[in-house]
Design an enzyme around this catalytic site. Structure first.
Site, short mmCIF file in Angstrom:
data_model
loop_
_atom_site.label_atom_id
_atom_site.label_comp_id
_atom_site.label_asym_id
_atom_site.label_seq_id
_atom_site.Cartn_x
_atom_site.Cartn_y
_atom_site.Cartn_z
N GLY A 47 -5.19 3.40 -7.96
CA GLY A 47 -5.40 3.60 -9.39
C GLY A 47 -4.52 4.67 -10.03
CG ASP A 96 -1.98 0.97 1.27
OD1 ASP A 96 -1.95 1.87 0.43
OD2 ASP A 96 -2.84 0.87 2.15
CG ASP A 113 -9.20 3.32 1.36
OD1 ASP A 113 -8.44 3.11 0.38
OD2 ASP A 113 -8.83 3.30 2.53
#
Ligand code: GLA
Length: 660
Positions: free
Chosen positions: A449, A390, A470
């Site tokens: 993205g 992440d 999210d």
């Protein structure tokens, strides 16, 4: 007869039932902002009004009795330091009557005054201003109607709240479900548990297994290692007192893994920063006990907060971030990660974890920056099967501010990954180290993205990548995420999946558990779309609180089969008519899964005959996948379908060419 003249009255918006509103975050505020503070726009405080959060919608039945609506609108000052942007809009009987234009923090309140004579249904909308709905705290201040002959109005939410179960119970006879193709690399440990419903006890078989693999007939768990590359056609079998079942299964030993979208559970949407080894084990146990495992659910993924935190007051997650040789140390809630992995593997399931290419994860725990090699080795040694990686504080690395507050540098992440090489670099570094481990590790990229990740995620070894921000358990979130998936669809294929984020059904809440705020029809639509999208399916709820409705959503094998179809195509929207959107996904056997989706606030009740626009012609058997029954044969005597779709609901059909 004399009738009293209708009296003109003022009806304040805050006097109506605002709980009917849907909004992107928090609860509707009566004379308060969405955070429960006094309504304040550009330094000016208002006593009355409706505080909400984009994307927000409030429907009011006026019945022609209001002559006008007025308000002062703007972004609430409580989000100082952020960059919200939102647009206030007013619709009367579906027609746009007024718009504020994009409003930002600090803009003084804009005044709106709209004539309403004759309007029956009014919708107050706050749309996102084009940069995601983060911090879009929006106020309809001093909002009121001038009414004739009415002193109140009714607000409505046209989405039904009544849950109803569509998935038929599986038969007592054996039925083999789940993926029909499985990828493994030569020499890697192999683990696959046959998913089968039906009465227990059951015995399992697998004919044609390649050398090096064996099946435990009692559990249906296949283990071992395949040393030679190749495609192996296997026949899986399941037998109980009621009968037998078999299914063709392809083992593809080569470079690609994740040949169908990963299915399992992730800790974030329910536990967030409160996760522990005990909760993870209990989730794994519940996945078995609930029977979900019999439908192909496999991964148990730990999200953020298994590492130590840099400055939390909670001592259970404080301690050395790394040992003297630079190896990551799990926090005290987790302790020995290998033992945990062994436990999960012992159930025939797989296990995943989470890190960031930056120095800190999104939650402020230790990330992998500068220690990528050691971390990949630790994951390999402990026996992990899945890494979610992440972006978060990596934005700070680019800007040379790695030691700053992780939340602050984390927010930079949404501003983009810089140029393409900069965006790709950290994912390539970890991807290469994962590839060196002596086991197969699904690599799930998470950077929301940026830089069109779908175009290059596969080239750094990614199995999947988040395409969007999210998710939350609101209609606005699910809808906006769904509407953004088509752009990436062409890049989905076996081993490479677009990830619109995890599922928001069941008891979710990011540490504050509550039943998903999505209405039942919205949940059917959510699961149908994620299946059509070939999305990774990661349950985000508390697995010990699964209710019958949620189980019905997660155990429909015909719906899951759409997601797990080996062709690996992603549906796109090929037809729209107003708020009816029709998504079509090609399936391996030449049939098509079609989702007739109602994104609007009115029921869809119409007939449909535009099959050619869906790429469908000739004789077709039409099957309703949620109800698992054939509903029509097209092409012979019948040339149209009658669509009856509830507000925010779906019909998920499969069209199969038929010779009958
Ligand atoms: C980001 C991700 C989430 C979750 C959190 C953890 O927000 O997008 O899915 O992993 O970080 O902190």
């Amino acid at each position: 007869m004399w009738t009293a003249p209708l009296e003109a009255q003022t009806v304040w918006l805050d006097e109506l039932d605002l709980s009917a509103a849907t909004q992107g975050f928090g609860m509707p505020g009566k004379n308060k902002s969405v955070d429960g503070k006094p309504i304040t726009i550009a330094g000016k405080t208002f006593k009355r009004g409706f505080g909400t959060h984009s994307v927000s919608s409030l429907l009011i039945l006026l019945d022609g009795k209001a002559s006008s609506f007025s308000a002062m609108v703007g972004i609430d000052d409580e989000v100082a330091g952020h960059e919200p942007a939102a647009e206030f809009q007013i619709f009367g009987d579906g027609k746009k009557l007024w718009s504020s234009g994009i409003m930002r923090l600090g803009d003084s309140a804009r005044s709106c005054s709209v004539a309403l004579s004759g309007v029956k249904k009014l919708e107050l909308v706050v749309a996102d201003g084009g940069n995601g709905n983060y911090y879009d705290h929006a106020d309809w201040a001093d909002a009121k109607f001038e009414a004739l002959g009415a002193n109140a109005f009714v607000t409505i939410n046209p989405v039904s709240s009544t849950p109803y179960i569509l998935t038929p119970a599986p038969p007592a006879t054996p039925r083999i479900n789940g993926a029909s193709v499985f990828g493994v690399r030569p020499g890697s440990p192999f683990l696959f548990r046959i998913a089968a419903t039906g009465e227990r006890p059951m015995t399992f078989s697998a004919l044609g297994l390649p050398k090096g693999l064996k099946i435990d007939p009692r559990t249906g768990i296949i283990t071992g290692r395949v040393s030679n590359a190749g495609t192996f056609n296997v026949t899986l079998g399941a037998k109980n007192a009621r009968g037998t079942a078999s299914k063709k299964f392809r083992i593809v030993c080569g470079d690609r893994i994740g040949l169908t979208p990963p299915m399992g559970w992730n800790s974030w949407n329910c536990f967030a920063g409160e996760v522990s080894a005990d909760k993870v084990k209990r989730a794994a146990d519940a996945l078995i006990k609930s029977g979900l495992v019999n439908h192909g659910w496999t991964y148990i993924n730990i999200d953020d907060f298994w590492q130590n935190h840099r400055d939390s007051e909670d001592q259970t997650i404080r301690g050395k971030l790394r040992d003297d040789s630079g190896r990551i140390v799990a926090n005290s809630r987790f302790g020995n990660m290998k033992l945990l992995a062994d436990y999960v593997h012992g159930l025939g399931l797989k296990i995943g974890l989470y890190s960031s290419p930056g120095p800190w994860t999104c939650g402020g725990c230790a990330g992998s920056y500068g220690y990528e090699k050691q971390d990949a080795e630790s994951y390999g040694k402990w026996g992990f099967d899945y890494l979610k990686y992440d972006w978060c504080s990596y934005g700070g690395v680019i800007d040379g501010m790695a030691d700053n507050d992780p939340y602050k540098v984390g927010s930079l992440s949404y501003q983009g990954g810089g140029d393409l090489p900069t965006a790709v670099k950290p994912f390539k570094i970890m991807g290469d180290y994962l590839r060196e481990q002596p086991r197969d590790i699904i690599y799930s990229l998470c950077q929301y993205g940026m830089s069109d990740v779908w175009k290059w995620g596969g080239s750094v070894g990614g199995t999947s990548w988040r395409t969007t921000n999210d998710i939350t358990d609101t209609w606005a979130s699910v809808k906006s995420i769904a509407l953004e998936q088509d752009k990436a669809a062409a890049w989905a294929k076996p081993g490479n999946w677009n990830d619109p984020d995890m599922l928001v059904v069941g008891t979710v809440g990011w540490g504050n558990p509550h039943p998903s705020r999505l209405k039942p029809d919205e949940q059917y639509l959510h699961i149908s779309l994620w299946s059509l999208f070939s999305s990774p399916l990661l349950i985000g709820c508390d697995m010990e609180k699964l209710d019958d409705f949620t189980l019905n959503l997660l155990t429909n094998d015909e719906v899951i089969a759409v997601n797990q179809d080996p062709l690996g195509k992603q549906a796109t929207c090929v037809y729209t008519d107003g708020e009816l959107r029709v998504y079509v996904k090609e399936l391996e056997d030449g049939s098509r899964a079609v989702g007739f989706c109602n994104f609007g606030l009115e029921k869809v009740e119409r007939s449909f005959r535009d099959f050619e626009k869906l790429g469908i012609s000739g004789r077709q058997t039409v099957r309703d996948l949620w109800r698992q029954k054939d509903v029509a044969t097209l092409g012979a005597t019948q040339s149209k379908l009658t669509l009856n779709i509830p507000v925010h609901g779906v019909l998920l059909y499969k069209f199969s060419p038929s010779n009958r």
